[in-house]
Design an enzyme around this catalytic site. Structure first.
Site, PDB file in Angstrom:
ATOM      1  N   ARG A   1       0.984  -1.273  -0.034  1.00 22.99           N
ATOM      2  CA  ARG A   1      -0.040  -0.144   0.061  1.00 22.99           C
ATOM      3  C   ARG A   1       0.796   1.315   0.089  1.00 22.99           C
ATOM      4  O   ARG A   1       0.703   2.156  -0.658  1.00 22.99           O
ATOM      5  CB  ARG A   1      -0.995  -0.019   1.174  1.00 22.99           C
ATOM      6  CG  ARG A   1      -1.984   1.188   1.328  1.00 22.99           C
ATOM      7  CD  ARG A   1      -2.819   0.933   2.548  1.00 22.99           C
ATOM      8  NE  ARG A   1      -3.836   2.224   2.215  1.00 22.99           N
ATOM      9  CZ  ARG A   1      -4.064   2.932   3.740  1.00 22.99           C
ATOM     10  NH1 ARG A   1      -3.624   2.432   4.814  1.00 22.99           N
ATOM     11  NH2 ARG A   1      -4.971   3.797   3.440  1.00 22.99           N
TER      12      ARG A   1
ATOM     13  N   HIS B   1       0.681   4.337  -2.543  1.00 20.23           N
ATOM     14  CA  HIS B   1       0.222   5.749  -2.281  1.00 20.23           C
ATOM     15  C   HIS B   1       1.455   6.815  -2.507  1.00 20.23           C
ATOM     16  O   HIS B   1       1.146   7.783  -2.763  1.00 20.23           O
ATOM     17  CB  HIS B   1       0.070   5.832  -0.886  1.00 20.23           C
ATOM     18  CG  HIS B   1      -1.578   5.242  -0.384  1.00 20.23           C
ATOM     19  ND1 HIS B   1      -2.261   6.001   0.365  1.00 20.23           N
ATOM     20  CD2 HIS B   1      -1.990   4.027  -0.651  1.00 20.23           C
ATOM     21  CE1 HIS B   1      -3.476   5.359   0.328  1.00 20.23           C
ATOM     22  NE2 HIS B   1      -3.296   4.107  -0.297  1.00 20.23           N
TER      23      HIS B   1
END
Length: 791
Positions: A65, A69
């Site tokens: 993740r 991002h």
């Protein structure tokens, strides 16, 4: 890429050209980027990751993740790691990032790598590798991760606040991904990362409480921990069945209308090709894994987008500012002036020398300090260009840089130092001063072509105007800047033709100059541009032009043709203050000449490291050099053991010899001589043995037998890659060929390179293809022809 502990073998695979940056979108990331500068990078990343994931398996999806991002906010540039400063807000504080974690893992990896390879591996590459390894550790695919990203030095809060949201519909998602160079298939594959990890109630509350396009039992279950109209709520797994295994269950959930986020379920249910794609991924896990790996590789595009945006902030578009260093190095101008004053006091000729240095730097591809660079195997130094052979003052810049590195490490560019030194030189000679805009970036490559094509002492007016115009300077700028010849000296060879041709020159002036610069002689002395005040910056130069006493042909060409140009020279000869004003203005304008967009420049923004790479590339094994005597003390019998086993094997089956020779070739050509060809498949990588070119490779059992004997005699000492190398050497000798001292000390890889193994030279390659393949591995056409003789 291998995780070898040391450097690559003597073959030295990988050309520098594959890593050279070009800033028009041609900045080629490469899986081999650190092979020479930090060969252990992938092993270090995987080791730290394995330890962290063993202690806390949720670290793996967290790192995946983190990569997403980071990349979605202005490219894969590690800007997500930066804390807030007085100049920007941290992306960590953006709403979508408040629950992002894993920063400490990147910090730990970076710390280890800084110990092993200081100032080499970017944090953006660490994040990329960690995310790739995270997927593998969760049971997913692995892939060759292109490397060579550059870290940002500023955050993008706007980009971080505008990531895809959990509530986006399909159209919005497609648009967001398309803006980042990713198509709908990439988007669908990358969304499959939601096969692992957890989501916060705030992100799925609306979906599970809306009863729209959702399985009723799934919604009911999720509402128990995430009720409507409440401020609290728990975490939920994206995939209930295998929440910590990277598989294709995510797509099965979508088909069952059990996607946790609205943005997940938006990928399925509208019919057409998109639904077909989701259904295919749900049936064919291997197809999803392949597409996911491919799409993760496509994040290269984001790194390139970032690179292009940063390149546009070099000298031209970066808005140079006289206050650029006010906060980061407030003493910069004082330091430059102090060193300059000391140098000029000891040798006044330093001042015009520094002024000339600035001109010659800026006119060869912009004010980028490329004139300071020494030659490397990849570029010739501008110092060796004919116009620069008499340039001096380098040591002054070095001294100023040394002082500033002590006061403000890695802050002030050499190009800014040259600019300030030239400004102060003019002032110390009695000329004007001005506010010098700062913020230039230093080049990491020289421009010999540009350095050889500076204005010459023999140029006529038309040629000069053209040359200056190409650099954004008009005729008035050119005339004012030429006034720098009011100080300094010229070599005889630059004015011999002028003073001996008696054309458009004052006779007495010519006669005086001929005394030290006679025609048709190889010798000659220096002469001042301005005889009256040779070390004072004034407007006497223009008076000399009107009197036809310009020293160079390119000086005198500025006056004598009539019209506005003559009027300008005459005005400067009368009005010294106007000349001073125009000179200062033109110096600022010239100082703004930027390197071309294809120039790799250093610093916080762009392509740092060409010089470092060049320094390292010539020492492939760094502090670990291969040596024929590598095992003399630790395993002195190694060569005897290899030869004995080989002799027994070849006596029983002579075809073993060419088989071992082939084994060595196939190992070395797939990412270096690292014994990776011996590795069997694991959950994290495919074996090179399964590559099509390797289906008929044999001899593995011979290496195993040699290794077994050596492990008994010298446990954990001799690498398999060295065994293969020695066995191939002995194979040649046993077939009646030559022998040689084989350099030893290779390190074995802990991962295979299926991509490299699939891309060996083929039996159908033509000469051009073969030359290209061998050249990529540092072998020329003669090497190729000789090595082919083993067939």
């Amino acid at each position: 890429m291998s995780f070898s502990k040391g450097s690559w073998v003597a073959l030295g695979l990988v050309l520098f050209a594959a890593l050279v940056y070009s800033v028009n979108g041609d900045h080629k990331l490469s899986a081999r980027y650190y092979d020479k500068t930090c060969p252990n990078v992938q092993r270090v990343v995987r080791t730290v990751m394995a330890n962290k994931v063993a202690g806390d398996p949720t670290v793996a999806p967290a790192l995946l993740r983190l990569f997403f991002h980071d990349c979605f906010a202005n490219g894969c540039d590690a800007s997500i790691l930066l804390d807030s400063t007085p100049f920007f807000e941290s992306e960590k504080d953006a709403v979508p990032n408040t629950s992002v974690r894993g920063y400490e893992v990147i910090d730990e990896i970076k710390s280890v790598l800084e110990h092993d390879c200081p100032a080499t591996v970017s944090c953006s590459d660490i994040i990329a590798l960690a995310s790739r390894d995270a997927v593998g550790m969760l049971g997913g695919p692995s892939w060759r991760m292109p490397l060579g990203r550059k870290d940002s030095r500023t955050a993008d809060m706007y980009g971080a606040e505008n990531l895809p949201t959990p509530h986006d519909n399909f159209t919005a998602l497609v648009s967001t991904f398309r803006e980042r160079g990713l198509n709908a298939r990439d988007m669908t594959a990358l969304s499959g990362a939601h096969t692992v990890g957890m989501a916060n109630c705030v992100n799925y509350r609306d979906r599970v409480n809306s009863n729209v396009d959702i399985d009723a039992s799934f919604a009911e279950t999720r509402r128990k921990t995430c009720p409507p109209n409440e401020s609290y709520g728990g975490m939920a797994p994206f995939d209930e069945q295998t929440p910590m295994r990277f598989d294709n269950a995510y797509y099965k959930d979508l088909i069952a209308r059990r996607g946790l986020l609205s943005s997940d379920q938006a990928l399925y249910g509208s019919g057409g090709r998109q639904d077909d794609l989701v259904e295919m991924y749900s049936r064919k896990g291997e197809m999803f894994a392949k597409d996911f790996a491919k799409a993760m590789g496509s994040w290269v595009a984001l790194a390139l987008l970032l690179f292009a945006s940063l390149v546009s902030t070099t000298n031209g578009d970066n808005k140079l500012s006289a206050r650029y260093y006010d906060k980061t190095c407030p003493n910069v101008q004082r330091v430059v002036r102090t060193v300059m004053a000391n140098k000029v006091a000891g040798d006044p000729t330093v001042a015009p020398a520094l002024l000339r240095l600035f001109f010659h730097d800026c006119f060869a591809n912009g004010c980028d300090a490329s004139i300071l660079l020494d030659s490397t195997p990849f570029s010739e130094s501008e110092k060796d260009a004919v116009p620069n052979t008499s340039v001096r003052g380098y040591e002054v810049i070095d001294e100023i840089k040394s002082v500033l590195e002590h006061d403000c490490p890695s802050t002030v560019s050499c190009s800014d130092i040259i600019a300030l030194a030239s400004r102060d030189a003019v002032g110390m000679l009695g000329g004007p001063s001005w506010r010098m805009p700062l913020g230039r970036k230093d080049s990491r490559t020289a421009d010999m072509y540009g350095a050889e094509n500076l204005p010459t002492p023999h140029d006529n007016f038309t040629a000069l105007v053209s040359t200056f115009r190409e650099r954004g300077l008009n005729a008035r700028d050119m005339t004012a800047l030429s006034g720098a010849h009011t100080v300094g000296m010229a070599n005889c060879e630059n004015y011999r033709d002028r003073v001996n041709d008696n054309v458009d020159i004052d006779a007495s002036f010519a006669e005086t100059r001929r005394k030290t610069c006679p025609p048709n002689e190889s010798y000659g002395g220096m002469a001042p541009f301005d005889e009256q005040t040779p070390m004072r910056f004034d407007n006497a130069y223009y008076k000399d032009l009107i009197a036809r006493r310009g020293l160079l042909s390119s000086d005198q060409t500025l006056y004598g043709s009539g019209g506005r140009q003559d009027d300008l020279v005459e005005m400067y000869s009368r009005k010294g203050e106007l000349f001073a004003k125009d000179f200062a203005k033109a110096m600022v304008k010239m100082g703004n000449i930027s390197p071309s967009e294809k120039t790799p420049v250093e610093g916080s923004w762009v392509a740092l490291g060409l010089v470092l790479f060049a320094a390292l590339v010539s020492s492939v094994n760094g502090d670990h050099k291969l040596s024929a005597r590598y095992y003399d003390k630790t395993c002195p019998n190694v060569q005897r053991v290899v030869r004995t086993v080989m002799a027994n094997k070849v006596a029983g089956d002579p075809t073993v010899a060419p088989a071992l020779l082939r084994l060595f070739f196939h190992d070395c050509f797939a990412n270096g001589c690292d014994a990776s060809i011996l590795l069997d498949s694991t959950p994290f990588f495919e074996s090179e043995k399964d590559a099509v070119p390797n289906k008929s490779v044999r001899g593995y059992e011979v290496i195993d037998e040699i290794k077994s004997v050596l492990e008994h005699d010298c446990p954990a000492t001799v690498s398999c890659s060295d065994i293969i190398a020695l066995a191939s050497r002995d194979a040649v000798g046993m077939l009646g060929g030559p022998s040689w001292r084989m350099p030893l000390g290779r390190k074995d890889s802990r991962t295979a390179d299926m991509y490299g193994a699939e891309n060996l030279p083929t039996p159908h390659d033509n000469f051009t293809a073969l030359v290209s393949t061998f050249r990529e591995r540092g072998l020329n056409a003669r090497d190729m022809t000789a090595l082919s003789g083993t067939l």
